[in-house]
Design a protein around this motif. Sequence first.
Motif, short mmCIF file in Angstrom:
data_model
loop_
_atom_site.label_atom_id
_atom_site.label_comp_id
_atom_site.label_asym_id
_atom_site.label_seq_id
_atom_site.Cartn_x
_atom_site.Cartn_y
_atom_site.Cartn_z
N MET A 1 -6.48 0.65 -15.16
CA MET A 1 -5.92 -0.69 -15.31
C MET A 1 -4.45 -0.61 -15.71
SD MET A 1 -6.28 -3.85 -14.97
CE MET A 1 -7.95 -4.39 -15.02
N SER A 2 -4.10 0.40 -16.47
CA SER A 2 -2.71 0.55 -16.90
C SER A 2 -1.78 0.81 -15.72
CB SER A 2 -2.58 1.67 -17.92
OG SER A 2 -3.00 2.90 -17.35
N ASP A 3 -2.28 1.39 -14.63
CA ASP A 3 -1.45 1.63 -13.46
C ASP A 3 -0.98 0.31 -12.85
OD1 ASP A 3 -1.75 4.35 -13.75
OD2 ASP A 3 -3.33 4.52 -12.24
N SER A 4 -1.88 -0.63 -12.68
CA SER A 4 -1.49 -1.91 -12.10
C SER A 4 -0.63 -2.71 -13.08
CB SER A 4 -2.71 -2.71 -11.68
OG SER A 4 -3.54 -2.97 -12.77
N PHE A 5 -0.89 -2.58 -14.37
CA PHE A 5 -0.08 -3.27 -15.38
C PHE A 5 1.35 -2.72 -15.37
CE2 PHE A 5 1.60 -3.63 -19.72
CZ PHE A 5 1.58 -5.01 -19.84
N ARG A 6 1.48 -1.42 -15.30
CA ARG A 6 2.82 -0.81 -15.26
C ARG A 6 3.58 -1.25 -14.01
NH1 ARG A 6 1.01 5.21 -16.88
NH2 ARG A 6 0.62 4.81 -19.07
N ALA A 7 2.89 -1.30 -12.90
CA ALA A 7 3.54 -1.74 -11.66
C ALA A 7 4.00 -3.18 -11.78
CB ALA A 7 2.59 -1.56 -10.48
N ALA A 8 3.16 -4.04 -12.35
CA ALA A 8 3.53 -5.45 -12.50
C ALA A 8 4.73 -5.60 -13.43
CB ALA A 8 2.34 -6.24 -13.04
N VAL A 9 4.74 -4.87 -14.53
CA VAL A 9 5.87 -4.94 -15.47
C VAL A 9 7.15 -4.45 -14.78
CG1 VAL A 9 6.82 -3.97 -17.59
CG2 VAL A 9 4.48 -4.81 -17.56
N PHE A 10 7.04 -3.39 -14.02
CA PHE A 10 8.21 -2.86 -13.32
C PHE A 10 8.77 -3.89 -12.33
CE2 PHE A 10 10.03 -0.70 -9.61
CZ PHE A 10 11.09 -0.07 -10.22
N ILE A 11 7.89 -4.55 -11.59
CA ILE A 11 8.33 -5.54 -10.61
C ILE A 11 8.98 -6.74 -11.31
CG2 ILE A 11 7.49 -7.20 -8.90
CD1 ILE A 11 5.44 -5.02 -8.10
N ILE A 12 8.38 -7.19 -12.39
CA ILE A 12 8.93 -8.33 -13.14
C ILE A 12 10.30 -7.99 -13.71
CG2 ILE A 12 8.61 -9.72 -15.22
CD1 ILE A 12 5.56 -9.54 -14.61
N SER B 1 12.36 -5.64 -12.74
CA SER B 1 13.29 -5.40 -11.65
C SER B 1 13.85 -6.71 -11.10
CB SER B 1 12.59 -4.61 -10.54
OG SER B 1 13.42 -4.48 -9.42
N GLY B 2 12.97 -7.69 -10.87
CA GLY B 2 13.42 -8.99 -10.38
C GLY B 2 14.32 -9.69 -11.37
N GLN C 1 17.74 -8.01 -11.32
CA GLN C 1 18.50 -8.38 -10.12
C GLN C 1 19.06 -9.79 -10.23
OE1 GLN C 1 15.98 -7.71 -6.72
NE2 GLN C 1 15.59 -5.61 -7.33
N ASP C 2 18.27 -10.71 -10.74
CA ASP C 2 18.77 -12.08 -10.92
C ASP C 2 19.91 -12.11 -11.92
OD1 ASP C 2 17.29 -13.52 -9.10
OD2 ASP C 2 15.67 -13.92 -10.51
N ALA C 3 19.76 -11.43 -13.05
CA ALA C 3 20.81 -11.43 -14.07
C ALA C 3 22.09 -10.79 -13.54
CB ALA C 3 20.33 -10.70 -15.32
N TYR C 4 21.95 -9.66 -12.86
CA TYR C 4 23.11 -8.95 -12.33
C TYR C 4 23.86 -9.81 -11.31
CZ TYR C 4 25.90 -5.74 -9.58
OH TYR C 4 26.93 -5.15 -8.91
N THR C 5 23.13 -10.38 -10.35
CA THR C 5 23.82 -11.16 -9.32
C THR C 5 24.42 -12.44 -9.89
OG1 THR C 5 21.76 -12.22 -8.62
CG2 THR C 5 22.45 -10.27 -7.41
N TYR C 6 23.77 -13.04 -10.89
CA TYR C 6 24.31 -14.27 -11.45
C TYR C 6 25.61 -14.00 -12.21
CZ TYR C 6 24.67 -18.78 -13.69
OH TYR C 6 25.13 -20.00 -14.10
N PHE D 1 21.91 -16.28 -7.37
CA PHE D 1 20.72 -15.53 -7.75
C PHE D 1 20.27 -14.63 -6.62
CE2 PHE D 1 20.56 -19.07 -10.72
CZ PHE D 1 20.21 -18.43 -11.88
N ALA D 2 19.66 -13.50 -6.99
CA ALA D 2 19.13 -12.58 -5.99
C ALA D 2 17.97 -13.21 -5.26
CB ALA D 2 18.70 -11.27 -6.65
N ASN D 3 17.16 -13.95 -5.95
CA ASN D 3 16.00 -14.60 -5.36
C ASN D 3 16.25 -16.10 -5.40
OD1 ASN D 3 13.55 -15.78 -4.81
ND2 ASN D 3 12.38 -14.33 -5.99
#
Length: 64
Positions: free
Chosen positions: A11-22, A24-25, A28-33, A40-42
């Motif tokens: 379960m920690s594998d999917s949690f880590r992936a979700a945290v990484f994606i969140i 990362s997004g 990207q939003d903060a950097y582009t803004y 915004f990036a998105n």
Amino acid sequence: MKSGKPFKGQMSDSFRAAVFIILSGGFQDAYTYFCRGEVFANAQTGNIVFLSTALFQKDWPNVV
């Protein structure tokens, strides 16, 4: 609907992936803004941020 095999991975594998994606997004939003001219990036994330800002400031023409 046919039920498949239950999830057997960590379960920690999917949690880590979700945290990484969140994170990362968000980065990207903060950097582009801040570094790329207040865009915004998105686009959908940006629309929600601008909508909520206009709502809290009671800026009704921009809400519409």
